[in-house]
Design a protein around this motif. Sequence first.
Motif, PDB file in Angstrom:
ATOM      1  N   PHE A   1       0.793  -1.374  -0.246  1.00  0.00           N
ATOM      2  CA  PHE A   1      -0.414   0.156  -0.060  1.00  0.00           C
ATOM      3  C   PHE A   1       0.370   1.085   0.261  1.00  0.00           C
ATOM      4  O   PHE A   1       0.425   2.230  -0.488  1.00  0.00           O
ATOM      5  CB  PHE A   1      -1.072   0.228   1.377  1.00  0.00           C
ATOM      6  N   ALA A   2       2.026   1.294   0.812  1.00  0.00           N
ATOM      7  CA  ALA A   2       2.852   2.146   1.268  1.00  0.00           C
ATOM      8  C   ALA A   2       3.734   2.999  -0.083  1.00  0.00           C
ATOM      9  O   ALA A   2       3.833   3.873  -0.095  1.00  0.00           O
ATOM     10  CB  ALA A   2       3.470   2.323   1.978  1.00  0.00           C
ATOM     11  N   ALA A   3       4.485   1.895  -0.883  1.00  0.00           N
ATOM     12  CA  ALA A   3       4.828   1.331  -2.029  1.00  0.00           C
ATOM     13  C   ALA A   3       4.393   2.403  -3.212  1.00  0.00           C
ATOM     14  O   ALA A   3       4.524   2.784  -3.723  1.00  0.00           O
ATOM     15  CB  ALA A   3       5.078   0.582  -2.264  1.00  0.00           C
ATOM     16  N   VAL A   4       3.106   1.822  -3.699  1.00  0.00           N
ATOM     17  CA  VAL A   4       1.632   1.810  -4.620  1.00  0.00           C
ATOM     18  C   VAL A   4       1.545   3.293  -4.113  1.00  0.00           C
ATOM     19  O   VAL A   4       1.718   4.749  -5.553  1.00  0.00           O
ATOM     20  CB  VAL A   4       0.661   1.467  -4.332  1.00  0.00           C
ATOM     21  N   ALA A   5       1.324   3.952  -3.433  1.00  0.00           N
ATOM     22  CA  ALA A   5       1.010   4.899  -2.705  1.00  0.00           C
ATOM     23  C   ALA A   5       2.598   6.004  -2.768  1.00  0.00           C
ATOM     24  O   ALA A   5       1.533   7.131  -3.971  1.00  0.00           O
ATOM     25  CB  ALA A   5       1.722   5.412  -1.805  1.00  0.00           C
ATOM     26  N   SER A   6       3.531   5.392  -2.607  1.00  0.00           N
ATOM     27  CA  SER A   6       4.978   6.304  -2.417  1.00  0.00           C
ATOM     28  C   SER A   6       4.996   6.738  -4.581  1.00  0.00           C
ATOM     29  O   SER A   6       5.245   7.830  -5.006  1.00  0.00           O
ATOM     30  CB  SER A   6       6.012   5.764  -2.377  1.00  0.00           C
TER      31      SER A   6
ATOM     32  N   PRO B   1      -2.654   6.563  -9.086  1.00  0.00           N
ATOM     33  CA  PRO B   1      -4.449   8.115  -8.950  1.00  0.00           C
ATOM     34  C   PRO B   1      -5.123   7.091  -7.690  1.00  0.00           C
ATOM     35  O   PRO B   1      -4.878   6.724  -7.371  1.00  0.00           O
ATOM     36  CB  PRO B   1      -4.671   8.471 -10.048  1.00  0.00           C
ATOM     37  N   GLY B   2      -5.475   8.378  -6.811  1.00  0.00           N
ATOM     38  CA  GLY B   2      -6.681   7.830  -5.775  1.00  0.00           C
ATOM     39  C   GLY B   2      -5.910   7.691  -3.898  1.00  0.00           C
ATOM     40  O   GLY B   2      -6.766   7.651  -3.481  1.00  0.00           O
ATOM     41  N   LEU B   3      -4.727   8.046  -4.137  1.00  0.00           N
ATOM     42  CA  LEU B   3      -3.480   8.167  -2.890  1.00  0.00           C
ATOM     43  C   LEU B   3      -2.865   9.661  -3.011  1.00  0.00           C
ATOM     44  O   LEU B   3      -2.940  10.285  -4.176  1.00  0.00           O
ATOM     45  CB  LEU B   3      -3.190   6.506  -3.307  1.00  0.00           C
ATOM     46  N   ALA B   4      -2.066   9.715  -1.634  1.00  0.00           N
ATOM     47  CA  ALA B   4      -2.309  11.621  -1.693  1.00  0.00           C
ATOM     48  C   ALA B   4      -0.721  11.365  -2.772  1.00  0.00           C
ATOM     49  O   ALA B   4      -0.911  12.370  -2.787  1.00  0.00           O
ATOM     50  CB  ALA B   4      -1.859  11.383  -0.120  1.00  0.00           C
TER      51      ALA B   4
ATOM     52  N   PHE C   1       0.780  15.384  -9.403  1.00  0.00           N
ATOM     53  CA  PHE C   1       0.814  15.445 -10.270  1.00  0.00           C
ATOM     54  C   PHE C   1       0.207  17.126 -10.472  1.00  0.00           C
ATOM     55  O   PHE C   1       0.789  17.872 -11.591  1.00  0.00           O
ATOM     56  CB  PHE C   1      -0.945  14.874 -10.702  1.00  0.00           C
ATOM     57  N   LEU C   2       0.493  17.805  -9.551  1.00  0.00           N
ATOM     58  CA  LEU C   2      -0.079  19.396  -9.616  1.00  0.00           C
ATOM     59  C   LEU C   2       1.363  20.121 -10.132  1.00  0.00           C
ATOM     60  O   LEU C   2       1.559  20.886 -10.796  1.00  0.00           O
ATOM     61  CB  LEU C   2      -0.326  20.002  -8.068  1.00  0.00           C
ATOM     62  N   ALA C   3       2.624  19.561  -9.119  1.00  0.00           N
ATOM     63  CA  ALA C   3       3.709  19.853  -9.314  1.00  0.00           C
ATOM     64  C   ALA C   3       3.773  20.072 -11.287  1.00  0.00           C
ATOM     65  O   ALA C   3       4.644  21.010 -11.424  1.00  0.00           O
ATOM     66  CB  ALA C   3       5.260  19.406  -8.904  1.00  0.00           C
ATOM     67  N   LEU C   4       3.295  18.521 -12.115  1.00  0.00           N
ATOM     68  CA  LEU C   4       3.753  18.856 -13.011  1.00  0.00           C
ATOM     69  C   LEU C   4       3.462  19.576 -14.467  1.00  0.00           C
ATOM     70  O   LEU C   4       3.653  20.780 -14.950  1.00  0.00           O
ATOM     71  CB  LEU C   4       3.728  17.494 -14.042  1.00  0.00           C
ATOM     72  N   VAL C   5       1.457  19.983 -13.486  1.00  0.00           N
ATOM     73  CA  VAL C   5       0.324  20.754 -13.923  1.00  0.00           C
ATOM     74  C   VAL C   5       0.938  22.672 -13.465  1.00  0.00           C
ATOM     75  O   VAL C   5       1.043  23.252 -15.040  1.00  0.00           O
ATOM     76  CB  VAL C   5      -0.843  21.217 -13.446  1.00  0.00           C
TER      77      VAL C   5
ATOM     78  N   ILE D   1      -8.061   9.337   2.352  1.00  0.00           N
ATOM     79  CA  ILE D   1      -8.610  10.355   2.629  1.00  0.00           C
ATOM     80  C   ILE D   1      -7.940  11.341   1.594  1.00  0.00           C
ATOM     81  O   ILE D   1      -8.721  12.328   0.878  1.00  0.00           O
ATOM     82  CB  ILE D   1      -8.725  10.879   4.316  1.00  0.00           C
ATOM     83  N   LEU D   2      -6.350  11.482   1.458  1.00  0.00           N
ATOM     84  CA  LEU D   2      -6.206  13.078   1.200  1.00  0.00           C
ATOM     85  C   LEU D   2      -5.843  12.594  -0.864  1.00  0.00           C
ATOM     86  O   LEU D   2      -5.459  13.508  -1.177  1.00  0.00           O
ATOM     87  CB  LEU D   2      -4.789  13.757   1.458  1.00  0.00           C
TER      88      LEU D   2
END
Lengths: 487, 502
Positions: free
Chosen positions: B384-389, B393-396, B402-406, B474-475
């Motif tokens: 879970f943590a690795a995938v989040a890291s 999408p869908g995790l913090a 993504f926003l940094a790229l935007v 949540i985030l």
Amino acid sequence: MTIQSIDLLTLSPTLVVAVGALLALVAELVTGRGQVALGVGLTALVVATPLAVLASGEQTLCNGADAACAYVVSPLAVALQLIVLVSTAVVLLMASGDVSDGTIPGGEFVFLILCSASGAVLVPATTDLVTLIVALEVVSLPTFALVALRRGEPRAAEAALKAFIFSIVSVAVSLYGISLLYGTTGVVSFEQLAAAATLTDPTPLGTAGLVMVLAVIGFKIAAVPFHAWAPDTYQGATAPVAAYLSVVSKTAGFAALLLVTWTFAGWSEVWAPVVGVLAGLTMLIGNAVALKQRHAVRLLAWSSIAQAGYILVPLGAVTSSVVWGPEVTDAVIGYLVAYAAMNLGAFAVVSVVARRDGAESLADYRGLAWRSPWLAVSLAFFLASLAGLPPGLIGLLVKVRVLVVPVDAGLWWLAVVMAVATVIGLAYYLVWAALLFARSETADDEGLTHRLAVRSWTSTVAVAVCVALTVAFSLAPSLALGLVDRL
Amino acid sequence: MTSSWLLPALLVVPLLGALAMLLAGRGAERWATWFGVGVQSAGLLLTLLVMAQFSQTQSGSMQMVVEHSWIPELLVDFRIGVDGISLPLVVLTSLLGWCAAVYAVRRVAEPGRARAFVGLLLLLQVGMLGTFMALDLILFFLFFEVVLAPMWFLIAFWGSGERRRSANTFILYTVLGSVVMLLGFLVVIVETGSADMVALANGLGAQMSTSAQLTAALLILGGLAVKTPMWPLHTWLPDAHTAAPTVGSVLLAGVLLKMGTYGMVRIVVPTLPDAMVSIAPYLAAFAVIGILYGALASYGQDDLKRVIAFSSVGHMGFVLLGISTLSVVGINAALFGNIAHGLITGLLFFVVGGIKQRTGSTAFADLPRSLYASAPRLGFLLGFAAVASLGMPGLAGFWGEFLALVGAYHPLVPERLFYRVLLVLAAMGMVLAAAYFLKVLRRVGQGPAPETLLDDVATDEWLSWTPLVALIVILGVAPFLLLQVTEPAVRVVVESVAGALP
């Protein structure tokens, strides 16, 4: 010529200390107990401290005609006198253990320390070059005997001789320098010299004279390259004497430096670069050599050399944009105050541990936290302060205050050297601090002669006083940084 | 205001706790860790009160400010407060501190000594919270330094492997960084005559000449970049992480690194706008090199902790990239990335610490290959943590990157084309990140049937880790919860730079 008027109250801090020296000697002769001499000495210092504050702004030994006074107590001078008086008192407390077990004879010890201290009280109040040099010698001469006073330690005599020879040479050089300055200007009093220095550009002869006068000060504060005597001398002396040399004797040296630089403020382009280079060398070499030390007092000796380098920085940064004034002197005084508290504290712990455990090398400090947790925590606190690492906040803040001056002056090389030196310095303080809390591998242990000596609670009081002062300065740094304004 | 005691209390409570641990006798060894949980819970409670008092609509301005004259000689006032930029980090710090305290109850690292351990954690907490609340340059610097000694002790005495050397490297590097930063601060103070961060950010700093700004900015950024860490100043980080005990790693990665990027957003960008505009493209370039380097270096590691350490270099690269765009989106991304990285990497280090406790090592060579089978829940959390890291999408972790790229697509700085090239490279970094985490999961998780079963996640571990897991989800699902707090404050920062743009 009229007779000089003498205001005894103004002179009293010096007098009380000098009289205390004699009384201490007599007291031991009469009672035969060293502790009584210590008590007399402490009393003299405690009495002299408020007198010094009262004398602020006064002057005496004035020549009626042109009202030139030979003893002037500026607020700056009072600040320096306070450092001297309180530090000497802490040194006496520190020494009580050595006195009670006979390592050093009490009467002679207190006599010599107070003689020297009376000179150190006098230095910041002098108003001419000749008195200044005499006062500096009053500080130095008893210290040679103090170093040699350690019974049953062959190294002590050698240590004393080393300091003596260095001192003699530097005094000779500075006297020659004074004669050159006198030859060029025709005066020796600071005010007249200052007037001459603002009116005329530096002459080659005057420049040479000034640099030579700086040499004796360089010796007193053990600035590189006048430092070679310090490590051997500190190591040969008992810890309290080493503490005295590293704090009080140094403070006297800085007092002299402040007076001389004030006098020749008009020639700052001559001495400021010299002091700047001295500062840079002292910080770098002091810290770099300290990295390799494995003997506790020797390490503190090199550390105190490095610390003197930091204190030189503000004066070295005097330029056209930063003139000699409160910006510079407050930094110097602030650092001296903080340095006195934290350095005396480190020496006080070393003194207690050396007497109790026979610890000399850093390795002997391994696992001190298990034998005496409070001493270990105190020492770690002092080392952190010296390194400028929180929780030793005051050590960090005075470094910041010092660093403001070269940054303001745009003297980048000096600021960068100080930054680098601080980082190097951190390394050896950390090594020591780490040892304190390491588990001792050799369980209770060869080499450490446990609790041989009489435990002396007064030595522990010295540690406590230094902790209290360092904590107070950390919480209210204005006590140190704004000391001159309060006097 | 009635709530003015809240922020000082947030500092005083852990400080008193640390002092109590110093004064406590040997008998306290038994209850020290519970005491730690108590103090951190009190801190977390105070933080919740701060959140309740915090006015979200005015998050662009400083709230709950407490001012006290302290050292007039150095122009230092004791001035603390929170706004939309600092509040999330204060919350993160309190939360991770609480998780660490709970974790430490049954798992003080070797060699025990719970009193000292808890005391140091609490002192660390004071420094971390203080850094995020300070509104005075010198005060910021002091708190920045407060964390060093406790972290050094944690690594040097409770660490493993080459702990003493790693601890020394950590402290010497970061002290060098902070001394350089201090020089920059002093330039600002000498030039403007003020150390008030709010006043400096509101135009006082911008009055400095461009050359003075540039000097100050290079020094301050240089110092902060060591802490962040920005490539190529990151070399202290992998060793420190490998040697540190679990909670040390968690707080180091979760909070200490953020002090660097926080300092950039809080101090450098608004105070030195002219300099920032000229430096930003270089910062962006270093950031992207860091992203790629972190990803490639992670792939080559043979130790779990080192993989995560290098991945941090990459993630902080995204944060730096976001800052360097100087745009609202980019800086929001940076602040979001800070929090996300704190939660995710905190969890990763917790889980890896758990693995280490069970197997005695984090080197791939010593690890069983079958975590999924031998301890399925632990394996799940690692996955879970690795995938989040890696930015699923869908995790913090997704939103910060993504926003940094935007942001890099619409930078406020003029070098648009350059930023678009960087954008492509950074996106490749995201892909590479996927590669190394999948390698980790394959290597550690998906091996053949287990030789021996490992203890699975224990109750206290669940208690300590669940808040992190929950917040990551949540985030990830509702990023606006955080963004709406940071957004107004970021707008204030960006407005202060906008005037400096050509």
